[in-house]
Design an enzyme around this catalytic site. Structure first.
Site, PDB file in Angstrom:
ATOM      1  N   GLY A 220       0.823  -1.204   0.000  1.00  0.00           N
ATOM      2  CA  GLY A 220       0.000   0.000   0.000  1.00  0.00           C
ATOM      3  C   GLY A 220       0.856   1.252   0.000  1.00  0.00           C
ATOM      4  N   GLY A 221       0.317   2.323   0.582  1.00  0.00           N
ATOM      5  CA  GLY A 221       0.958   3.625   0.544  1.00  0.00           C
ATOM      6  C   GLY A 221       1.924   3.877   1.686  1.00  0.00           C
ATOM      7  N   ALA A 223       2.243   6.532   3.747  1.00  0.00           N
ATOM      8  CA  ALA A 223       1.670   7.073   4.984  1.00  0.00           C
ATOM      9  C   ALA A 223       1.109   5.966   5.868  1.00  0.00           C
ATOM     10  CB  ALA A 223       0.589   8.103   4.662  1.00  0.00           C
ATOM     11  N   GLU A 240       5.640  -3.566   0.608  1.00  0.00           N
ATOM     12  CA  GLU A 240       5.829  -3.125  -0.779  1.00  0.00           C
ATOM     13  C   GLU A 240       5.004  -1.865  -0.930  1.00  0.00           C
ATOM     14  OE1 GLU A 240       5.076  -2.014  -4.234  1.00  0.00           O
ATOM     15  OE2 GLU A 240       3.840  -3.818  -4.413  1.00  0.00           O
ATOM     16  N   CYS A 274       1.816  -0.429  -9.340  1.00  0.00           N
ATOM     17  CA  CYS A 274       2.961   0.031  -8.545  1.00  0.00           C
ATOM     18  C   CYS A 274       4.253   0.079  -9.348  1.00  0.00           C
ATOM     19  CB  CYS A 274       3.135  -0.836  -7.307  1.00  0.00           C
ATOM     20  SG  CYS A 274       3.389  -2.584  -7.663  1.00  0.00           S
TER      21      CYS A 274
END
Length: 467
Positions: A220-221, A223, A240, A274
Protein backbone atom coordinates in the site's frame (compact mmCIF):
# COMPACT_ATOMS: atom_id res chain seq x y z
CA UNK A 1 -16.24 -12.14 7.26
CA UNK A 2 -15.04 -15.64 7.99
CA UNK A 3 -15.67 -15.44 11.72
CA UNK A 4 -18.86 -15.10 13.74
CA UNK A 5 -19.12 -11.32 13.63
CA UNK A 6 -20.97 -9.58 16.44
CA UNK A 7 -21.45 -6.22 14.70
CA UNK A 8 -24.35 -6.08 12.23
CA UNK A 9 -23.16 -2.92 10.41
CA UNK A 10 -22.40 -3.50 6.74
CA UNK A 11 -20.69 -1.44 4.06
CA UNK A 12 -21.57 -1.31 0.36
CA UNK A 13 -19.22 -2.51 -2.37
CA UNK A 14 -19.50 -0.64 -5.66
CA UNK A 15 -19.03 -1.35 -9.32
CA UNK A 16 -15.99 0.84 -9.93
CA UNK A 17 -17.20 1.91 -13.38
CA UNK A 18 -20.96 2.43 -12.93
CA UNK A 19 -21.01 3.26 -9.21
CA UNK A 20 -23.80 0.73 -8.63
CA UNK A 21 -23.86 -1.29 -5.41
CA UNK A 22 -22.88 -4.90 -6.13
CA UNK A 23 -22.70 -6.25 -2.60
CA UNK A 24 -22.08 -5.56 1.06
CA UNK A 25 -19.44 -6.63 3.58
CA UNK A 26 -19.38 -6.48 7.38
CA UNK A 27 -17.74 -3.59 9.20
CA UNK A 28 -15.33 -5.32 11.55
CA UNK A 29 -14.68 -4.14 15.11
CA UNK A 30 -11.86 -4.62 17.61
CA UNK A 31 -13.93 -7.40 19.16
CA UNK A 32 -13.99 -9.18 15.80
CA UNK A 33 -10.22 -8.82 15.55
CA UNK A 34 -9.76 -10.39 18.97
CA UNK A 35 -11.93 -13.30 17.87
CA UNK A 36 -9.88 -13.69 14.68
CA UNK A 37 -6.64 -13.63 16.70
CA UNK A 38 -7.96 -16.25 19.10
CA UNK A 39 -8.88 -18.42 16.13
CA UNK A 40 -5.49 -17.84 14.50
CA UNK A 41 -3.74 -18.89 17.70
CA UNK A 42 -5.45 -22.26 17.36
CA UNK A 43 -4.45 -22.25 13.70
CA UNK A 44 -0.85 -21.70 14.73
CA UNK A 45 -0.77 -25.11 16.40
CA UNK A 46 -2.56 -26.73 13.46
CA UNK A 47 -0.16 -25.26 10.90
CA UNK A 48 2.92 -26.16 12.94
CA UNK A 49 1.88 -29.82 12.95
CA UNK A 50 0.57 -30.00 9.39
CA UNK A 51 2.85 -32.13 7.20
CA UNK A 52 4.24 -30.54 4.06
CA UNK A 53 2.32 -33.07 1.96
CA UNK A 54 -0.97 -31.82 3.43
CA UNK A 55 -0.07 -28.19 2.72
CA UNK A 56 0.88 -29.08 -0.84
CA UNK A 57 -2.42 -30.91 -1.32
CA UNK A 58 -4.45 -27.91 -0.13
CA UNK A 59 -2.61 -25.51 -2.43
CA UNK A 60 -2.88 -27.82 -5.45
CA UNK A 61 -6.60 -28.31 -4.83
CA UNK A 62 -7.01 -24.53 -4.61
CA UNK A 63 -5.43 -24.22 -8.08
CA UNK A 64 -7.94 -26.70 -9.50
CA UNK A 65 -10.88 -24.87 -7.91
CA UNK A 66 -9.58 -21.51 -9.16
CA UNK A 67 -9.40 -22.91 -12.69
CA UNK A 68 -13.02 -24.02 -12.38
CA UNK A 69 -13.99 -20.52 -11.17
CA UNK A 70 -11.82 -18.69 -13.71
CA UNK A 71 -14.63 -16.67 -15.29
CA UNK A 72 -16.23 -15.82 -11.93
CA UNK A 73 -12.90 -14.56 -10.57
CA UNK A 74 -12.16 -12.57 -13.73
CA UNK A 75 -15.55 -10.88 -13.72
CA UNK A 76 -15.29 -9.99 -10.04
CA UNK A 77 -11.92 -8.30 -10.63
CA UNK A 78 -13.30 -6.34 -13.60
CA UNK A 79 -16.47 -5.35 -11.73
CA UNK A 80 -15.25 -4.17 -8.32
CA UNK A 81 -11.66 -3.45 -9.40
CA UNK A 82 -9.99 -1.22 -11.98
CA UNK A 83 -8.91 -3.67 -14.66
CA UNK A 84 -10.57 -4.41 -17.97
CA UNK A 85 -11.85 -7.93 -18.45
CA UNK A 86 -8.84 -8.93 -20.56
CA UNK A 87 -6.49 -7.53 -17.90
CA UNK A 88 -8.50 -9.31 -15.20
CA UNK A 89 -8.06 -12.64 -16.97
CA UNK A 90 -4.31 -12.06 -17.02
CA UNK A 91 -4.41 -11.45 -13.27
CA UNK A 92 -6.26 -14.73 -12.66
CA UNK A 93 -3.67 -16.54 -14.80
CA UNK A 94 -0.92 -15.01 -12.68
CA UNK A 95 -2.75 -15.91 -9.48
CA UNK A 96 -2.96 -19.52 -10.65
CA UNK A 97 0.80 -19.47 -11.22
CA UNK A 98 1.38 -17.93 -7.78
CA UNK A 99 -0.60 -20.67 -6.08
CA UNK A 100 1.08 -23.40 -8.14
CA UNK A 101 4.48 -21.98 -7.20
CA UNK A 102 3.39 -21.93 -3.54
CA UNK A 103 2.47 -25.61 -3.75
CA UNK A 104 5.82 -26.46 -5.34
CA UNK A 105 7.81 -24.45 -2.81
CA UNK A 106 5.87 -25.99 0.10
CA UNK A 107 7.34 -29.34 -0.95
CA UNK A 108 10.93 -28.13 -0.81
CA UNK A 109 11.23 -25.95 2.29
CA UNK A 110 14.53 -27.11 3.75
CA UNK A 111 17.31 -26.11 6.04
CA UNK A 112 20.99 -27.09 5.84
CA UNK A 113 23.59 -29.07 7.72
CA UNK A 114 25.90 -27.04 9.94
CA UNK A 115 29.62 -27.92 10.07
CA UNK A 116 30.03 -27.72 13.85
CA UNK A 117 33.18 -29.85 13.58
CA UNK A 118 34.89 -27.07 11.63
CA UNK A 119 35.51 -25.37 14.98
CA UNK A 120 38.17 -26.78 17.29
CA UNK A 121 36.57 -28.37 20.32
CA UNK A 122 33.37 -29.25 18.46
CA UNK A 123 34.60 -32.36 16.66
CA UNK A 124 31.96 -34.45 18.42
CA UNK A 125 29.03 -32.31 17.32
CA UNK A 126 26.72 -32.56 14.31
CA UNK A 127 23.61 -30.61 13.49
CA UNK A 128 21.38 -28.82 11.09
CA UNK A 129 18.86 -26.03 10.77
CA UNK A 130 15.08 -26.40 10.47
CA UNK A 131 12.63 -23.97 8.89
CA UNK A 132 9.59 -23.49 11.13
CA UNK A 133 6.40 -21.43 10.69
CA UNK A 134 6.79 -17.91 12.03
CA UNK A 135 3.27 -17.80 13.49
CA UNK A 136 0.30 -15.53 12.94
CA UNK A 137 0.57 -13.42 9.77
CA UNK A 138 -1.46 -10.27 9.13
CA UNK A 139 -1.78 -9.60 5.39
CA UNK A 140 -3.01 -6.22 4.12
CA UNK A 141 -3.65 -5.93 0.38
CA UNK A 142 -4.57 -3.10 -2.06
CA UNK A 143 -7.20 -2.75 -4.78
CA UNK A 144 -5.07 -2.78 -7.92
CA UNK A 145 -4.20 -6.52 -7.92
CA UNK A 146 -7.00 -7.72 -5.67
CA UNK A 147 -6.55 -11.45 -6.30
CA UNK A 148 -2.90 -12.01 -7.17
CA UNK A 149 -1.55 -9.90 -4.30
CA UNK A 150 -3.79 -11.83 -1.91
CA UNK A 151 -2.35 -15.03 -3.39
CA UNK A 152 1.17 -13.67 -2.95
CA UNK A 153 0.57 -13.42 0.78
CA UNK A 154 -1.76 -16.35 1.50
CA UNK A 155 -0.09 -18.91 -0.77
CA UNK A 156 3.36 -18.63 0.86
CA UNK A 157 1.84 -18.33 4.35
CA UNK A 158 -0.02 -21.62 3.90
CA UNK A 159 3.04 -23.21 2.29
CA UNK A 160 5.10 -22.31 5.37
CA UNK A 161 2.39 -23.49 7.81
CA UNK A 162 1.19 -20.14 9.11
CA UNK A 163 -2.33 -18.91 9.96
CA UNK A 164 -3.33 -15.64 8.29
CA UNK A 165 -5.66 -12.76 9.06
CA UNK A 166 -6.33 -10.99 5.75
CA UNK A 167 -7.47 -7.37 5.43
CA UNK A 168 -8.30 -6.72 1.76
CA UNK A 169 -8.90 -3.29 0.24
CA UNK A 170 -12.25 -1.69 1.05
CA UNK A 171 -12.73 -1.26 -2.72
CA UNK A 172 -12.19 -4.93 -3.62
CA UNK A 173 -13.22 -7.21 -0.73
CA UNK A 174 -15.52 -9.53 -2.70
CA UNK A 175 -12.73 -11.19 -4.69
CA UNK A 176 -10.81 -11.82 -1.44
CA UNK A 177 -13.87 -13.38 0.20
CA UNK A 178 -14.42 -15.58 -2.85
CA UNK A 179 -10.81 -16.73 -2.71
CA UNK A 180 -11.20 -17.51 0.99
CA UNK A 181 -14.13 -19.77 0.16
CA UNK A 182 -11.96 -21.54 -2.41
CA UNK A 183 -9.24 -22.16 0.18
CA UNK A 184 -11.76 -23.57 2.65
CA UNK A 185 -13.16 -25.85 -0.03
CA UNK A 186 -9.61 -26.95 -0.83
CA UNK A 187 -9.28 -28.19 2.75
CA UNK A 188 -7.65 -25.29 4.60
CA UNK A 189 -8.69 -25.45 8.26
CA UNK A 190 -10.85 -22.45 9.15
CA UNK A 191 -8.55 -21.68 12.05
CA UNK A 192 -5.83 -20.84 9.54
CA UNK A 193 -7.66 -18.03 7.72
CA UNK A 194 -9.85 -15.14 8.80
CA UNK A 195 -10.81 -12.25 6.52
CA UNK A 196 -11.51 -8.88 8.15
CA UNK A 197 -13.44 -6.28 6.13
CA UNK A 198 -14.43 -2.67 6.55
CA UNK A 199 -12.79 0.64 7.43
CA UNK A 200 -9.62 -0.06 9.49
CA UNK A 201 -10.12 2.89 11.83
CA UNK A 202 -12.59 0.67 13.70
CA UNK A 203 -10.09 -2.15 14.35
CA UNK A 204 -6.70 -1.44 12.79
CA UNK A 205 -4.73 -0.67 15.94
CA UNK A 206 -5.88 -3.88 17.61
CA UNK A 207 -4.89 -5.93 14.57
CA UNK A 208 -1.47 -4.34 14.09
CA UNK A 209 -0.27 -4.02 17.67
CA UNK A 210 -1.29 -7.37 19.15
CA UNK A 211 1.79 -9.25 20.32
CA UNK A 212 0.43 -12.56 19.01
CA UNK A 213 1.00 -11.34 15.46
CA UNK A 214 4.49 -12.31 14.34
CA UNK A 215 4.62 -10.84 10.82
CA UNK A 216 2.81 -8.07 8.97
CA UNK A 217 2.83 -8.19 5.17
CA UNK A 218 1.59 -4.88 3.78
CA UNK A 219 1.18 -3.59 0.24
CA UNK A 220 0.00 0.00 0.00
CA UNK A 221 0.96 3.62 0.54
CA UNK A 222 3.82 5.19 2.46
CA UNK A 223 1.67 7.07 4.98
CA UNK A 224 -0.18 3.91 6.01
CA UNK A 225 3.12 2.03 6.18
CA UNK A 226 4.60 4.60 8.55
CA UNK A 227 1.52 4.36 10.78
CA UNK A 228 1.80 0.57 10.85
CA UNK A 229 5.48 0.70 11.79
CA UNK A 230 4.81 3.09 14.66
CA UNK A 231 2.16 0.79 16.12
CA UNK A 232 3.46 -2.67 15.28
CA UNK A 233 5.96 -3.24 18.06
CA UNK A 234 8.52 -6.05 17.90
CA UNK A 235 7.45 -8.12 14.94
CA UNK A 236 8.72 -8.79 11.44
CA UNK A 237 7.43 -6.46 8.72
CA UNK A 238 7.50 -6.86 4.94
CA UNK A 239 6.26 -3.88 2.91
CA UNK A 240 5.83 -3.12 -0.78
CA UNK A 241 5.02 0.57 -1.07
CA UNK A 242 4.95 3.37 -3.60
CA UNK A 243 6.93 3.97 -6.75
CA UNK A 244 7.68 6.45 -9.49
CA UNK A 245 9.20 4.01 -11.96
CA UNK A 246 11.56 5.50 -14.57
CA UNK A 247 12.55 4.28 -18.02
CA UNK A 248 15.65 5.30 -19.97
CA UNK A 249 15.55 5.11 -23.78
CA UNK A 250 18.93 5.53 -25.48
CA UNK A 251 19.58 6.35 -29.12
CA UNK A 252 20.93 2.85 -29.81
CA UNK A 253 17.64 1.23 -28.70
CA UNK A 254 14.89 -0.26 -30.83
CA UNK A 255 12.69 2.83 -30.54
CA UNK A 256 9.54 1.21 -31.95
CA UNK A 257 9.78 -1.62 -29.42
CA UNK A 258 10.45 0.85 -26.59
CA UNK A 259 7.34 2.86 -27.50
CA UNK A 260 5.07 -0.19 -27.52
CA UNK A 261 6.45 -1.42 -24.20
CA UNK A 262 6.23 1.98 -22.53
CA UNK A 263 2.65 2.68 -23.69
CA UNK A 264 1.59 -0.67 -22.25
CA UNK A 265 3.62 -0.13 -19.10
CA UNK A 266 2.24 3.35 -18.50
CA UNK A 267 -1.45 2.70 -19.08
CA UNK A 268 -2.12 -0.92 -18.06
CA UNK A 269 -4.86 -0.93 -15.38
CA UNK A 270 -5.28 2.80 -16.11
CA UNK A 271 -1.86 3.45 -14.63
CA UNK A 272 -2.88 2.09 -11.21
CA UNK A 273 0.12 -0.17 -11.06
CA UNK A 274 2.96 0.03 -8.55
CA UNK A 275 5.59 -0.71 -11.21
CA UNK A 276 3.87 1.14 -14.03
CA UNK A 277 5.94 3.49 -16.20
CA UNK A 278 5.75 7.04 -14.80
CA UNK A 279 8.85 8.84 -16.12
CA UNK A 280 10.63 8.30 -19.43
CA UNK A 281 14.06 9.84 -20.05
CA UNK A 282 14.79 9.86 -23.78
CA UNK A 283 18.05 10.53 -25.60
CA UNK A 284 17.92 13.93 -27.31
CA UNK A 285 18.68 12.41 -30.72
CA UNK A 286 15.47 10.33 -30.76
CA UNK A 287 13.30 12.48 -28.50
CA UNK A 288 10.97 13.98 -31.13
CA UNK A 289 10.47 10.64 -32.88
CA UNK A 290 9.73 8.87 -29.60
CA UNK A 291 7.24 11.53 -28.48
CA UNK A 292 5.39 11.39 -31.82
CA UNK A 293 5.10 7.60 -31.80
CA UNK A 294 4.22 7.46 -28.11
CA UNK A 295 1.49 10.09 -28.51
CA UNK A 296 0.02 8.35 -31.58
CA UNK A 297 -0.18 4.95 -29.89
CA UNK A 298 -1.61 6.44 -26.70
CA UNK A 299 -4.37 8.17 -28.69
CA UNK A 300 -5.43 4.79 -30.06
CA UNK A 301 -6.27 3.41 -26.60
CA UNK A 302 -9.99 2.86 -26.10
CA UNK A 303 -11.78 4.07 -22.96
CA UNK A 304 -14.99 2.40 -21.79
CA UNK A 305 -16.68 -0.25 -19.68
CA UNK A 306 -14.13 -2.72 -18.32
CA UNK A 307 -16.43 -5.61 -19.22
CA UNK A 308 -16.15 -4.74 -22.93
CA UNK A 309 -13.62 -6.98 -24.65
CA UNK A 310 -11.74 -4.37 -26.71
CA UNK A 311 -11.48 -1.65 -24.04
CA UNK A 312 -7.96 -0.65 -22.95
CA UNK A 313 -8.69 1.94 -20.25
CA UNK A 314 -11.16 1.21 -17.46
CA UNK A 315 -12.05 3.13 -14.30
CA UNK A 316 -10.04 4.96 -11.69
CA UNK A 317 -10.77 3.47 -8.29
CA UNK A 318 -12.64 6.53 -6.89
CA UNK A 319 -13.57 10.15 -7.52
CA UNK A 320 -11.12 11.14 -4.78
CA UNK A 321 -8.35 9.38 -6.72
CA UNK A 322 -9.39 11.25 -9.88
CA UNK A 323 -9.12 14.53 -7.98
CA UNK A 324 -5.61 13.57 -6.84
CA UNK A 325 -4.57 12.82 -10.42
CA UNK A 326 -5.98 16.19 -11.56
CA UNK A 327 -4.06 17.92 -8.80
CA UNK A 328 -0.80 16.24 -9.84
CA UNK A 329 -1.26 17.21 -13.49
CA UNK A 330 -2.08 20.81 -12.60
CA UNK A 331 0.93 21.04 -10.25
CA UNK A 332 3.24 19.63 -12.91
CA UNK A 333 2.00 22.15 -15.47
CA UNK A 334 2.47 25.02 -13.00
CA UNK A 335 5.99 23.74 -12.50
CA UNK A 336 6.72 24.01 -16.23
CA UNK A 337 5.45 20.76 -17.75
CA UNK A 338 3.61 20.86 -21.08
CA UNK A 339 0.40 18.87 -21.52
CA UNK A 340 0.56 16.85 -24.75
CA UNK A 341 -2.50 14.63 -24.32
CA UNK A 342 -5.25 13.86 -21.82
CA UNK A 343 -5.38 15.74 -18.55
CA UNK A 344 -9.06 15.16 -17.83
CA UNK A 345 -11.55 12.62 -16.52
CA UNK A 346 -14.30 11.02 -18.60
CA UNK A 347 -16.89 9.63 -16.23
CA UNK A 348 -15.17 7.17 -13.93
CA UNK A 349 -12.09 6.99 -16.19
CA UNK A 350 -9.13 9.27 -16.76
CA UNK A 351 -7.86 9.98 -20.25
CA UNK A 352 -4.29 8.69 -20.75
CA UNK A 353 -2.14 11.73 -20.08
CA UNK A 354 1.25 12.70 -21.48
CA UNK A 355 3.37 15.50 -20.08
CA UNK A 356 6.65 16.79 -21.47
CA UNK A 357 8.91 18.32 -18.84
CA UNK A 358 12.47 19.32 -18.20
CA UNK A 359 14.51 16.99 -16.00
CA UNK A 360 14.54 19.76 -13.41
CA UNK A 361 10.79 19.36 -12.88
CA UNK A 362 10.89 17.85 -9.40
CA UNK A 363 7.12 17.32 -9.31
CA UNK A 364 7.45 14.77 -12.12
CA UNK A 365 10.72 13.40 -10.77
CA UNK A 366 9.80 12.97 -7.14
CA UNK A 367 6.04 12.63 -6.65
CA UNK A 368 4.02 9.47 -7.15
CA UNK A 369 0.84 9.63 -9.23
CA UNK A 370 -1.34 6.53 -9.19
CA UNK A 371 -3.08 6.91 -12.52
CA UNK A 372 -2.58 7.02 -16.32
CA UNK A 373 -0.06 9.87 -16.38
CA UNK A 374 3.46 9.70 -17.80
CA UNK A 375 6.13 12.39 -18.13
CA UNK A 376 8.61 12.47 -21.02
CA UNK A 377 11.95 14.26 -20.56
CA UNK A 378 14.93 14.83 -22.88
CA UNK A 379 18.41 13.84 -21.71
CA UNK A 380 21.82 14.37 -23.27
CA UNK A 381 23.48 11.20 -21.99
CA UNK A 382 23.07 8.11 -19.82
CA UNK A 383 24.66 9.71 -16.77
CA UNK A 384 22.09 12.53 -16.78
CA UNK A 385 19.31 9.98 -17.11
CA UNK A 386 20.55 7.90 -14.17
CA UNK A 387 20.94 11.02 -12.01
CA UNK A 388 17.35 12.04 -12.68
CA UNK A 389 15.99 8.54 -12.18
CA UNK A 390 17.58 8.55 -8.72
CA UNK A 391 16.07 11.90 -7.70
CA UNK A 392 12.89 10.13 -6.67
CA UNK A 393 12.48 9.06 -3.03
CA UNK A 394 11.11 5.78 -4.41
CA UNK A 395 13.06 2.88 -5.87
CA UNK A 396 10.99 -0.11 -6.93
CA UNK A 397 11.68 -0.88 -10.61
CA UNK A 398 13.56 0.97 -13.33
CA UNK A 399 14.14 0.08 -16.98
CA UNK A 400 16.53 0.86 -19.80
CA UNK A 401 16.22 0.34 -23.54
CA UNK A 402 19.63 -0.06 -25.19
CA UNK A 403 21.49 -2.43 -27.48
CA UNK A 404 24.82 -1.62 -25.85
CA UNK A 405 25.63 -4.10 -23.08
CA UNK A 406 28.01 -1.63 -21.47
CA UNK A 407 25.25 0.97 -21.15
CA UNK A 408 22.97 -1.69 -19.71
CA UNK A 409 25.52 -2.55 -17.02
CA UNK A 410 26.19 1.11 -16.22
CA UNK A 411 22.47 1.55 -15.61
CA UNK A 412 22.24 -1.65 -13.54
CA UNK A 413 25.07 -0.43 -11.34
CA UNK A 414 23.92 3.18 -11.07
CA UNK A 415 20.14 2.93 -10.64
CA UNK A 416 18.83 2.97 -7.07
CA UNK A 417 16.00 0.46 -7.18
CA UNK A 418 14.95 -3.09 -6.38
CA UNK A 419 14.88 -4.29 -9.97
CA UNK A 420 16.30 -3.20 -13.35
CA UNK A 421 14.52 -4.37 -16.49
CA UNK A 422 16.56 -4.24 -19.71
CA UNK A 423 14.71 -3.73 -23.02
CA UNK A 424 11.26 -4.03 -21.48
CA UNK A 425 8.86 -1.97 -19.41
CA UNK A 426 9.23 -1.47 -15.67
CA UNK A 427 5.99 -3.40 -15.14
CA UNK A 428 7.50 -6.70 -16.26
CA UNK A 429 7.36 -9.24 -13.44
CA UNK A 430 7.05 -12.97 -12.94
CA UNK A 431 5.67 -14.28 -9.69
CA UNK A 432 8.68 -16.42 -8.89
CA UNK A 433 11.18 -13.54 -8.79
CA UNK A 434 12.13 -11.59 -5.66
CA UNK A 435 10.13 -8.38 -5.76
CA UNK A 436 10.51 -5.22 -3.72
CA UNK A 437 12.18 -1.87 -3.52
CA UNK A 438 14.63 0.44 -1.79
CA UNK A 439 14.18 3.86 -0.19
CA UNK A 440 10.45 4.61 0.26
CA UNK A 441 9.42 1.70 -1.95
CA UNK A 442 9.51 -0.91 0.75
CA UNK A 443 11.15 -3.30 3.18
CA UNK A 444 12.09 -6.86 2.27
CA UNK A 445 11.16 -8.88 -0.80
CA UNK A 446 8.04 -10.64 -2.00
CA UNK A 447 7.83 -13.37 -4.63
CA UNK A 448 6.76 -16.85 -3.52
CA UNK A 449 10.10 -18.23 -2.37
CA UNK A 450 11.21 -14.95 -0.78
CA UNK A 451 7.92 -14.63 1.08
CA UNK A 452 8.12 -18.20 2.41
CA UNK A 453 11.59 -17.40 3.72
CA UNK A 454 10.28 -14.26 5.44
CA UNK A 455 7.39 -16.23 6.93
CA UNK A 456 9.69 -18.90 8.39
CA UNK A 457 11.95 -18.99 11.42
CA UNK A 458 15.27 -20.85 11.55
CA UNK A 459 15.74 -23.33 14.39
CA UNK A 460 19.25 -24.69 14.96
CA UNK A 461 19.64 -28.29 16.13
CA UNK A 462 22.94 -29.53 17.57
CA UNK A 463 23.81 -33.04 18.80
CA UNK A 464 26.76 -33.78 21.03
CA UNK A 465 27.83 -37.34 20.23
CA UNK A 466 29.88 -39.92 22.08
CA UNK A 467 32.27 -41.00 19.37
Amino acid sequence: MMIDQKNTVTLPVYNSYTGETIGTVPQATSEDVMQALDLAKKGEAIGKNMPAAARVAILKKAVILMEQEFDVLSNLIATEGVKTISQARKEVERALNTMQLSAEEAARISGATIPFNAVAGSEDRVGYELKCPIGIVVAITPFNDPLNLVCHKLGPAIAAGNPVILKPSDYTPLIALKFGEILYEAGLPKEMLSIITGAPEHFGDALISDERVRLISFTGGVAAAEAIQRKAGLKKIVMELGSNSPVIVLSDADVADAVVSCVSGAFFASGQNCVGVKRIFIDAGIFDSFVAQFTSQTAALKIGSPLTEDVDIGPIVSQQAIAQIDSYVEESIKNGAKLIAGGKAVGASYVPTILVAECSNDIANCKEVFGPVVTLSKVENLEQAITNCNKSPFGLHAAIFTNDINNAHKAIKGLECGGVIVNDSTDYRIDAMPFGGVKLSGIGREGVKSTIEAMSETKVVCFKLKL
